[in-house]
Design a protein around this motif. Structure first.
Motif, PDB file in Angstrom:
ATOM      1  N   PRO A 155     -13.362 -18.206   8.437  1.00 19.12           N
ATOM      2  CA  PRO A 155     -13.410 -16.870   7.848  1.00 19.12           C
ATOM      3  C   PRO A 155     -12.039 -16.397   7.384  1.00 19.12           C
ATOM      4  CG  PRO A 155     -13.614 -16.778  10.242  1.00 19.12           C
ATOM      5  CD  PRO A 155     -13.696 -18.216   9.856  1.00 19.12           C
ATOM      6  N   THR A 156     -12.017 -15.864   6.184  1.00 18.22           N
ATOM      7  CA  THR A 156     -10.794 -15.282   5.649  1.00 18.22           C
ATOM      8  C   THR A 156     -11.129 -13.890   5.141  1.00 18.22           C
ATOM      9  OG1 THR A 156     -11.226 -16.270   3.474  1.00 18.22           O
ATOM     10  CG2 THR A 156      -9.834 -17.509   5.000  1.00 18.22           C
ATOM     11  N   LEU A 157     -10.207 -12.962   5.290  1.00 15.92           N
ATOM     12  CA  LEU A 157     -10.450 -11.594   4.878  1.00 15.92           C
ATOM     13  C   LEU A 157     -10.336 -11.483   3.366  1.00 15.92           C
ATOM     14  CD1 LEU A 157     -11.060  -8.822   6.034  1.00 15.92           C
ATOM     15  CD2 LEU A 157      -8.616  -8.356   6.023  1.00 15.92           C
ATOM     16  N   GLU A 158     -11.393 -11.017   2.732  1.00 14.04           N
ATOM     17  CA  GLU A 158     -11.424 -10.858   1.287  1.00 14.04           C
ATOM     18  C   GLU A 158     -11.209  -9.387   0.954  1.00 14.04           C
ATOM     19  OE1 GLU A 158     -11.525 -13.391  -0.565  1.00 14.04           O
ATOM     20  OE2 GLU A 158     -12.102 -14.910   0.890  1.00 14.04           O
ATOM     21  N   PRO A 159     -10.217  -9.036   0.104  1.00 22.24           N
ATOM     22  CA  PRO A 159      -9.960  -7.611  -0.171  1.00 22.24           C
ATOM     23  C   PRO A 159     -11.071  -6.942  -0.971  1.00 22.24           C
ATOM     24  CG  PRO A 159      -8.549  -9.024  -1.510  1.00 22.24           C
ATOM     25  CD  PRO A 159      -9.232  -9.920  -0.528  1.00 22.24           C
ATOM     26  N   PHE A 160     -11.757  -7.701  -1.857  1.00 21.01           N
ATOM     27  CA  PHE A 160     -12.835  -7.124  -2.655  1.00 21.01           C
ATOM     28  C   PHE A 160     -13.998  -8.117  -2.714  1.00 21.01           C
ATOM     29  CE2 PHE A 160      -9.001  -5.065  -4.239  1.00 21.01           C
ATOM     30  CZ  PHE A 160      -9.370  -3.729  -4.199  1.00 21.01           C
TER      31      PHE A 160
ATOM     32  N   GLU B  42      -3.975   2.147   2.526  1.00 15.05           N
ATOM     33  CA  GLU B  42      -2.841   1.225   2.433  1.00 15.05           C
ATOM     34  C   GLU B  42      -2.160   1.022   3.791  1.00 15.05           C
ATOM     35  OE1 GLU B  42      -1.133   1.718  -2.105  1.00 15.05           O
ATOM     36  OE2 GLU B  42      -0.559   3.204  -0.598  1.00 15.05           O
ATOM     37  N   GLY B  43      -2.155   2.075   4.608  1.00 14.22           N
ATOM     38  CA  GLY B  43      -1.397   2.010   5.846  1.00 14.22           C
ATOM     39  C   GLY B  43      -2.191   1.590   7.064  1.00 14.22           C
ATOM     40  N   ASN B  44      -3.508   1.349   6.909  1.00 12.34           N
ATOM     41  CA  ASN B  44      -4.339   0.976   8.047  1.00 12.34           C
ATOM     42  C   ASN B  44      -4.973  -0.394   7.829  1.00 12.34           C
ATOM     43  OD1 ASN B  44      -4.784   3.472  10.064  1.00 12.34           O
ATOM     44  ND2 ASN B  44      -4.465   4.242   7.989  1.00 12.34           N
ATOM     45  N   LYS B  45      -5.243  -1.089   8.942  1.00 11.07           N
ATOM     46  CA  LYS B  45      -5.735  -2.461   8.875  1.00 11.07           C
ATOM     47  C   LYS B  45      -7.148  -2.630   9.436  1.00 11.07           C
ATOM     48  CE  LYS B  45      -1.084  -4.381   9.487  1.00 11.07           C
ATOM     49  NZ  LYS B  45      -0.241  -5.288  10.314  1.00 11.07           N
ATOM     50  N   LYS B  46      -7.774  -1.539   9.876  1.00 13.29           N
ATOM     51  CA  LYS B  46      -9.075  -1.674  10.539  1.00 13.29           C
ATOM     52  C   LYS B  46     -10.112  -0.769   9.889  1.00 13.29           C
ATOM     53  CE  LYS B  46      -7.246  -3.067  15.052  1.00 13.29           C
ATOM     54  NZ  LYS B  46      -7.229  -2.777  16.505  1.00 13.29           N
ATOM     55  N   TRP B  47     -10.440  -1.052   8.632  1.00 10.06           N
ATOM     56  CA  TRP B  47     -11.480  -0.299   7.956  1.00 10.06           C
ATOM     57  C   TRP B  47     -12.297  -1.227   7.064  1.00 10.06           C
ATOM     58  CZ3 TRP B  47     -10.956  -0.563   2.691  1.00 10.06           C
ATOM     59  CH2 TRP B  47      -9.677  -0.764   2.170  1.00 10.06           C
ATOM     60  N   LEU B  48     -13.478  -0.783   6.752  1.00  8.92           N
ATOM     61  CA  LEU B  48     -14.405  -1.527   5.890  1.00  8.92           C
ATOM     62  C   LEU B  48     -15.126  -0.504   5.024  1.00  8.92           C
ATOM     63  CD1 LEU B  48     -16.036  -4.021   5.006  1.00  8.92           C
ATOM     64  CD2 LEU B  48     -17.450  -3.726   7.042  1.00  8.92           C
ATOM     65  N   MET B  49     -15.001  -0.636   3.704  1.00 10.73           N
ATOM     66  CA  MET B  49     -15.575   0.343   2.785  1.00 10.73           C
ATOM     67  C   MET B  49     -16.639  -0.302   1.902  1.00 10.73           C
ATOM     68  SD  MET B  49     -13.712   2.520  -0.296  1.00 10.73           S
ATOM     69  CE  MET B  49     -12.791   3.593   0.809  1.00 10.73           C
ATOM     70  N   VAL B  50     -17.743   0.430   1.707  1.00 11.44           N
ATOM     71  CA  VAL B  50     -18.757   0.052   0.728  1.00 11.44           C
ATOM     72  C   VAL B  50     -18.761   1.094  -0.376  1.00 11.44           C
ATOM     73  CG1 VAL B  50     -21.211  -0.242   0.271  1.00 11.44           C
ATOM     74  CG2 VAL B  50     -20.221  -1.203   2.348  1.00 11.44           C
TER      75      VAL B  50
ATOM     76  N   SER C  56      -4.009  -3.135  -3.747  1.00 13.74           N
ATOM     77  CA  SER C  56      -3.462  -3.989  -2.698  1.00 13.74           C
ATOM     78  C   SER C  56      -3.648  -3.302  -1.349  1.00 13.74           C
ATOM     79  CB  SER C  56      -1.973  -4.265  -2.955  1.00 13.74           C
ATOM     80  OG  SER C  56      -1.420  -5.034  -1.912  1.00 13.74           O
ATOM     81  N   HIS C  57      -4.349  -3.979  -0.445  1.00 16.40           N
ATOM     82  CA  HIS C  57      -4.572  -3.420   0.890  1.00 16.40           C
ATOM     83  C   HIS C  57      -4.858  -4.565   1.851  1.00 16.40           C
ATOM     84  CE1 HIS C  57      -8.884  -4.147   0.309  1.00 16.40           C
ATOM     85  NE2 HIS C  57      -8.753  -3.604  -0.884  1.00 16.40           N
TER      86      HIS C  57
ATOM     87  N   PRO D 275      -7.599  -7.005  -8.961  1.00 11.46           N
ATOM     88  CA  PRO D 275      -7.740  -8.437  -8.676  1.00 11.46           C
ATOM     89  C   PRO D 275      -9.203  -8.873  -8.630  1.00 11.46           C
ATOM     90  CG  PRO D 275      -7.187  -7.212  -6.699  1.00 11.46           C
ATOM     91  CD  PRO D 275      -7.052  -6.247  -7.811  1.00 11.46           C
ATOM     92  N   PRO D 276      -9.483 -10.142  -8.995  1.00 12.53           N
ATOM     93  CA  PRO D 276     -10.866 -10.611  -9.047  1.00 12.53           C
ATOM     94  C   PRO D 276     -11.506 -10.617  -7.667  1.00 12.53           C
ATOM     95  CG  PRO D 276      -9.333 -12.434  -9.294  1.00 12.53           C
ATOM     96  CD  PRO D 276      -8.516 -11.181  -9.372  1.00 12.53           C
ATOM     97  N   PRO D 277     -12.750 -10.144  -7.570  1.00  7.06           N
ATOM     98  CA  PRO D 277     -13.423 -10.092  -6.266  1.00  7.06           C
ATOM     99  C   PRO D 277     -14.156 -11.395  -5.958  1.00  7.06           C
ATOM    100  CG  PRO D 277     -14.800  -9.076  -7.918  1.00  7.06           C
ATOM    101  CD  PRO D 277     -13.540  -9.524  -8.636  1.00  7.06           C
ATOM    102  N   LYS D 278     -14.517 -11.548  -4.685  1.00 11.11           N
ATOM    103  CA  LYS D 278     -15.482 -12.569  -4.314  1.00 11.11           C
ATOM    104  C   LYS D 278     -16.837 -12.129  -4.845  1.00 11.11           C
ATOM    105  CE  LYS D 278     -14.022 -15.966  -1.466  1.00 11.11           C
ATOM    106  NZ  LYS D 278     -14.408 -17.384  -1.554  1.00 11.11           N
TER     107      LYS D 278
END
Length: 367
Positions: free
Chosen positions: A180-185, A253-261, A278-279, A296-299
């Motif tokens: 598993p890798t974290l995908e930004p989009f 930008e300043g937080n690392k523990k969120w997930l947005m739909v 960039s996040h 940037p291109p999404p998955k």
């Protein structure tokens, strides 16, 4: 050390056995006699440092949690094991033989801020009591999305997913199961009514990793503005000082523990008004447009109609009729489109035997 713990790679049994079966229980007891202890990874349900891996495809634990909790409870029940499970958020659960499982209190300060849930309810509403799963035919895309989000495939309920991945590097439906890798989009595309929004909602419900989970409907600029205004209020109640799009971007930008739909996004340019390019977390987008012109291109994950067997199961389960011939005809008439299938099955269920799948299929065909 190996990926399975402190055992030699050649001693790891590669082919999982379901621990609910007699063979799986025997394997478990034999290995316990050898090692004297078990270590089970809480989020994934993998058995580590004990020289083997077992499958588990049963119901969720009686006290909730993902596949790890369910497997831990089954181990304790069938093999008389004493299992301690520690989750990523610091929660500790104890499972001991035939005794009722116990969840200890944990430090909630370790959790990211939690805000009001504005997304659709899960189609496994009774998950924490071992209820049925009405999310039909989407195991493979759900598994893939959970991996992209940063989990390790579906893990049952309370947050993970549906079950173990397959062998030889593939999961259900033949999807790859790379690390598993974290995908930004992530972009989920498909025609209207195919179930994009529900799939995204299930990811939020079944993702076991602690996150601030944000849902925004961006179907139009006007709807987006209303949604953001409600989000400011949710953040205020959670003690987060966010009152504008600029402040939201800064917080993301300043937080690392969120997930947005971002649901129903038709104009990609609207996204950059409140989301940084960039996040360090993830934005999941549902849209009918699969042109993927974003940068940037999404998955990309393109959602299609349901396969016929899943469409028929949906109709029979929600419609409360075991009519195989009629459900097959109706599924074909509705093009196996999830939204149409749910509406049709609800209508049949409401009529309580006065309307059959076949009759409804004839009506649809006549229109």
């Amino acid at each position: 050390m190996t990926p399975f713990g402190g055992v030699s790679e050649e001693n790891v049994r590669k082919h999982p056995t379901d621990i609910k079966e007699d063979r799986g229980c025997c394997d478990l007891q034999e290995r316990m006699n050898d090692d004297g202890a078990l270590i089970i990874d809480g989020p994934t349900g993998k058995f580590c440092a004990s020289g083997f891996r077992l499958a588990y495809g049963g119901a969720a634990s009686s006290i909730g949690g993902g596949l790890g909790s369910a497997a831990s409870q089954e181990c304790a029940r069938k093999a008389g094991a004493f299992v301690i499970q520690v989750s990523p958020d610091g929660a500790i659960k104890l499972f001991a033989g035939g005794a009722a499982p116990v969840q200890l209190k944990h430090d909630t300060s370790l959790l990211p801020p939690q805000i009001r849930k504005r997304y659709p309810v899960s189609l496994k509403p009774c998950s924490r009591r071992g209820g049925d799963d009405y999310f039909f035919g989407r195991e493979a895309p759900l598994e893939q999305l959970l991996q992209w989000v940063g989990g390790d495939g579906p893990k049952g309920e309370g947050g993970g997913g549906l079950g173990p991945v397959g062998e030889k590097g593939t999961g259900r439906g033949g999807l790859p199961t790379e690390a598993p890798t974290l995908e930004p989009f992530i972009l989920i595309s498909g025609i209207g009514g195919v179930g994009k929004s529900q799939l995204a909602a299930e990811v939020l419900h079944r993702c076991e990793i602690p996150r601030t989970k944000i849902w925004i409907n961006a179907s139009s600029p006007e709807r987006l503005q209303r949604e953001l205004a409600e989000l400011w209020e949710d953040f205020r109640e959670a003690g987060i000082p966010v009152r504008s799009r600029k402040e939201l971007r800064r917080w993301l930008e300043g937080n690392k523990k969120w997930l947005m739909v971002v649901d129903n996004l038709e104009d990609p340019e609207l996204l950059w008004n409140f989301v940084p390019r960039s996040h360090k977390c993830l934005v999941m987008i549902t849209t009918r447009d699969d042109s993927s012109s974003m940068f940037p291109p999404p998955k990309l994950l393109k959602l299609d109609i349901l396969e016929r067997p899943s469409a028929e199961s949906l109709l029979q389960t929600l419609g409360r009729q075991k009519d195989e011939e009629g459900s097959a005809r109706l599924a074909e008439a509705l093009g196996c489109l999830p939204l149409a299938l749910v509406m049709a099955s609800s209508l049949v269920a409401e009529k309580k035997g006065l309307l059959s799948f076949s009759v409804l299929a004839d009506r649809v065909a006549a229109e």
